[in-house]
Design a protein around this motif. Structure first.
Motif, mmCIF file in Angstrom:
data_model
loop_
_atom_site.group_PDB
_atom_site.id
_atom_site.type_symbol
_atom_site.label_atom_id
_atom_site.label_comp_id
_atom_site.label_asym_id
_atom_site.label_seq_id
_atom_site.Cartn_x
_atom_site.Cartn_y
_atom_site.Cartn_z
ATOM 1 N N LEU A 90 -4.031 7.835 -0.125
ATOM 2 C CA LEU A 90 -4.389 7.009 -1.212
ATOM 3 C C LEU A 90 -5.751 7.301 -1.778
ATOM 4 N N GLU A 91 -6.541 7.847 -1.068
ATOM 5 C CA GLU A 91 -7.819 8.385 -1.792
ATOM 6 C C GLU A 91 -7.521 9.351 -2.977
ATOM 7 N N ALA A 120 0.680 -1.274 -0.023
ATOM 8 C CA ALA A 120 0.101 -0.130 0.194
ATOM 9 C C ALA A 120 0.763 1.298 0.116
ATOM 10 N N TRP A 166 -4.729 7.643 4.555
ATOM 11 C CA TRP A 166 -6.046 7.313 3.902
ATOM 12 C C TRP A 166 -6.113 8.586 2.908
ATOM 13 N N PRO A 213 -0.227 5.592 -5.809
ATOM 14 C CA PRO A 213 -0.383 4.182 -5.157
ATOM 15 C C PRO A 213 -0.953 3.311 -6.255
ATOM 16 N N ASP A 230 -6.012 7.503 -5.847
ATOM 17 C CA ASP A 230 -7.454 6.574 -6.381
ATOM 18 C C ASP A 230 -8.114 7.742 -7.337
ATOM 19 N N ALA A 262 -4.506 -0.406 -3.527
ATOM 20 C CA ALA A 262 -3.800 0.098 -2.373
ATOM 21 C C ALA A 262 -4.439 0.114 -0.980
ATOM 22 N N ARG A 263 -5.745 0.820 -1.407
ATOM 23 C CA ARG A 263 -6.606 1.262 -0.367
ATOM 24 C C ARG A 263 -7.317 -0.192 0.222
#
Length: 215
Positions: A207-208, A125, A204, A135, A211, A139-140
């Motif tokens: 990662l968001e 991740a 988080w 990422p 995405d 990964a999330r």
């Protein structure tokens, strides 16, 4: 459409305390500072420069320690002229001699395979973030799974239990600690340091954002 986007943006700025469920509007503190829940004093956000690199490095160290411990002697006991040495696998699988194979498999999973799985998921991740890249897909999901496995990673509990048992056994026999035991002690320390650098809110958020770029 713009109103929906505004609502979504507002929701993304909220953070819930994992201990007491109090809801706050997130405000990123400066590096080295912490955002703390006023109700229960749980740390909500704690960004640190270079934290991702350290978390990944600690995860790699956990992998090395666990894999090495599997192939080294854990402890040996000598009493009445008889001696016996055991490894981690031998200790866990000893329950199978009493027709408790399921318990043996569970012990091995909780003290070896779950911590290894968590370390691999964290590396997957966070490794691109360490290199300042987007990422990888999934990964999330990987990081979420690593967090869900966290309560089931019981290497620290195993070391504590062994320590308590050795206090009682030491009065009846000579106990010699093997290299695997000290590797597990090091594992506990590394895990504590890793948790100290792990700011989940920051991860988080990164990662968001990745995405959205991948999407």
């Amino acid at each position: 459409m713009s109103s929906m986007q505004n609502i979504q943006a507002d929701l993304e700025q909220l953070i819930a305390c994992p201990a007491c469920d109090a809801l706050y509007r997130a405000a990123l503190p400066e590096n080295g500072e912490r955002a703390v829940c006023p109700r229960c004093h749980t740390v909500l956000i704690a960004p640190v420069d270079g934290a991702v690199i350290r978390v990944v490095a600690f995860a790699v160290a956990i992998l090395i320690l666990l894999v090495s411990a599997m192939f080294m002697p854990f402890l040996s006991i000598e009493a009445g002229g008889l001696s016996h040495s055991t490894s981690i696998a031998d200790a866990a699988l000893s329950f199978s001699e009493y027709h408790m194979l399921g318990l043996s498999i569970g012990v091995v999973a909780l003290i070896i395979f779950v911590p290894i799985a968590r370390a691999i998921l964290v590396i997957f991740a966070l490794f691109p973030l360490m290199l300042d890249k987007k990422p990888w897909r999934g990964a999330r999901t990987a990081f979420r799974l690593s967090e869900e496995l966290r309560p089931w990673s019981m290497a620290e509990i195993f070391v504590l239990g062994v320590g308590v048992a050795l206090v009682k056994v030491a009065a009846m026999a000579h106990v010699e600690l093997g290299m695997a035991f000290w590797l597990f002690v090091a594992l506990v320390l590394v895990t504590v340091f890793q948790d100290g650098f792990l700011c989940r809110w920051s991860i988080w958020s990164a990662l968001e954002q990745g995405d959205r770029q991948n999407g």
